[in-house]
Design a protein around this motif. Structure first.
Motif: not given
Length: 82
Positions: A28-29, A31-32, A35-37, A59-61
């Motif tokens: 969960e951390e 993922d936070s 996150r895709v920005r 963050s871009y996947g």
């Protein structure tokens, strides 16, 4: 889920045969943090080791996975391991 699926693919194994990701990092951390920005915020990434592999999640996947022994060999070749 993407990290375990990618690692399972790299190791040519079933994802259920891998050690759960939460034994290394809080999913969960993770993922936070990644996150895709949108492009204006730049890239955020996290690197950790799991199942003998260095894993970087961007963050871009993108998920990059490298066996730890390859990283050690690269450091030695650059003279950092001496």
């Amino acid at each position: 889920m993407a990290v375990i699926a990618t690692l399972a693919d790299v190791r040519d194994t079933d994802p259920v045969d891998l050690t759960p990701l939460q034994s290394t990092v809080d999913p969960e951390e993770l993922d936070s943090l990644v996150r895709v920005r949108n492009g204006a915020n730049g890239d955020t990434h996290v690197t950790f080791t799991h199942e003998g592999h260095a894993i970087t999640v961007h963050s871009y996947g993108m998920v990059a996975i490298t066996p730890e022994h390859e990283l050690t060999a690269e450091k030695y070749e650059r003279g950092e391991g001496r």
